[in-house]
Write a protein that holds these residues in place. Structure first.
Motif, short mmCIF file in Angstrom:
data_model
loop_
_atom_site.label_atom_id
_atom_site.label_comp_id
_atom_site.label_asym_id
_atom_site.label_seq_id
_atom_site.Cartn_x
_atom_site.Cartn_y
_atom_site.Cartn_z
N SER A 74 0.78 -1.28 -0.18
CA SER A 74 0.15 0.05 -0.12
C SER A 74 0.59 1.25 -0.07
O SER A 74 0.37 2.57 -0.38
CB SER A 74 -0.86 0.12 1.24
OG SER A 74 -0.10 -0.07 2.19
N ARG A 75 1.88 1.26 0.56
CA ARG A 75 2.79 2.54 0.58
C ARG A 75 4.25 2.46 0.43
O ARG A 75 5.01 1.45 1.07
CB ARG A 75 2.36 3.16 2.05
CG ARG A 75 2.95 4.66 2.22
CD ARG A 75 2.06 4.99 3.51
NE ARG A 75 2.89 6.20 4.15
CZ ARG A 75 2.65 7.32 3.70
NH1 ARG A 75 1.70 7.57 3.11
NH2 ARG A 75 3.27 8.25 4.62
N LEU A 76 4.85 3.22 -0.15
CA LEU A 76 6.47 3.27 0.00
C LEU A 76 6.78 4.76 -0.02
O LEU A 76 6.39 5.58 -0.94
CB LEU A 76 6.72 2.67 -1.58
CG LEU A 76 8.29 2.51 -1.88
CD1 LEU A 76 8.77 1.50 -0.84
CD2 LEU A 76 8.25 1.96 -3.45
N VAL A 77 7.84 4.98 0.84
CA VAL A 77 8.43 6.19 1.02
C VAL A 77 10.00 6.22 0.84
O VAL A 77 10.62 5.42 1.35
CB VAL A 77 8.05 7.07 2.30
CG1 VAL A 77 8.49 8.31 2.48
CG2 VAL A 77 6.34 6.85 2.42
N PHE A 78 10.49 7.21 -0.21
CA PHE A 78 11.94 7.06 -0.30
C PHE A 78 12.27 8.46 -0.62
O PHE A 78 11.67 9.40 -0.96
CB PHE A 78 12.39 6.01 -1.09
CG PHE A 78 11.81 6.12 -2.51
CD1 PHE A 78 12.20 7.09 -3.51
CD2 PHE A 78 10.54 5.66 -2.79
CE1 PHE A 78 11.74 7.18 -4.93
CE2 PHE A 78 9.94 5.55 -4.12
CZ PHE A 78 10.56 6.43 -5.14
N THR A 79 13.68 8.78 -0.30
CA THR A 79 14.37 10.01 -0.90
C THR A 79 14.76 9.72 -2.29
O THR A 79 15.00 8.67 -2.72
CB THR A 79 15.52 10.33 -0.06
OG1 THR A 79 16.52 9.30 -0.01
CG2 THR A 79 15.21 10.81 1.43
N GLU A 80 14.95 10.87 -2.98
CA GLU A 80 15.36 10.78 -4.38
C GLU A 80 16.46 12.03 -4.57
O GLU A 80 16.03 13.08 -4.33
CB GLU A 80 14.18 10.85 -5.35
CG GLU A 80 14.58 10.86 -6.73
CD GLU A 80 13.34 10.86 -7.73
OE1 GLU A 80 13.03 9.64 -8.26
OE2 GLU A 80 12.83 11.71 -7.79
#
Length: 167
Positions: free
Chosen positions: A95-101
């Motif tokens: 349901s969810r994925l959070v990352f820096t780019e």
């Protein structure tokens, strides 16, 4: 499959909900666990991410899918290469994925990408919100044609998901 015939192509939307954000949405003809998998496994990502037309490829696709794990993608295209990397902050399959780019050409500019996968009657609505450090960075990203590249990449993702469902 030809780009013009890709399912759900018209569902792609780009919005700017705040001075620091770009929000992309797209519907895919697949359950969210499959869309999540296609977006987090290197063997799949290298087949759709940044693959805009003939001559584009992803020769480097490294994913350590865990909180604190790193990722790095290199997009090769007829005029050269562009590299991106970051760190996973939150992973809640499917349901969810959070990352820096970080675009490696500008190593001091860190954005935060939040992807939400919502099941809608057997399909998946992907909502990606990218938060930039300033209005100027957000506007520079928009001016770069990022929205066109994302739309084409999501067309490739739709094609790949269709292949995965058939096999």
């Amino acid at each position: 499959m030809a780009v013009g015939s890709t399912a759900n192509k018209d569902s792609f939307k780009v919005m700017t909900p705040s001075e620091h954000e770009i929000c992309l949405t797209r519907v895919f003809n697949a359950p969210r666990h499959l869309v999540f998998e296609a977006m987090t496994r290197p063997e799949h990502v290298r087949r759709w991410w940044g693959c805009l037309s003939e001559g584009y490829s992803v020769p480097v696709c490294e994913i350590d899918l865990r909180p604190g794990g790193a990722w790095r993608f290199v997009n090769r295209f007829p005029g050269g290469e562009a590299a991106f990397h970051g760190e996973y902050r939150e992973i809640t399959p499917p349901s969810r994925l959070v990352f820096t780019e970080i675009f490696e050409q500008y190593p001091d500019v860190v954005s935060v990408v939040t992807s939400v996968f919502t099941e809608e009657g057997g399909k998946t609505r992907l909502t990606v919100t990218i938060r930039y450090p300033s209005l100027e960075v957000r506007d520079a990203v928009l001016a770069s044609g990022m929205d066109k590249g994302a739309a084409l990449s999501y067309d490739r993702l739709e094609d790949l998901i269709g292949e995965l469902q058939r096999s």
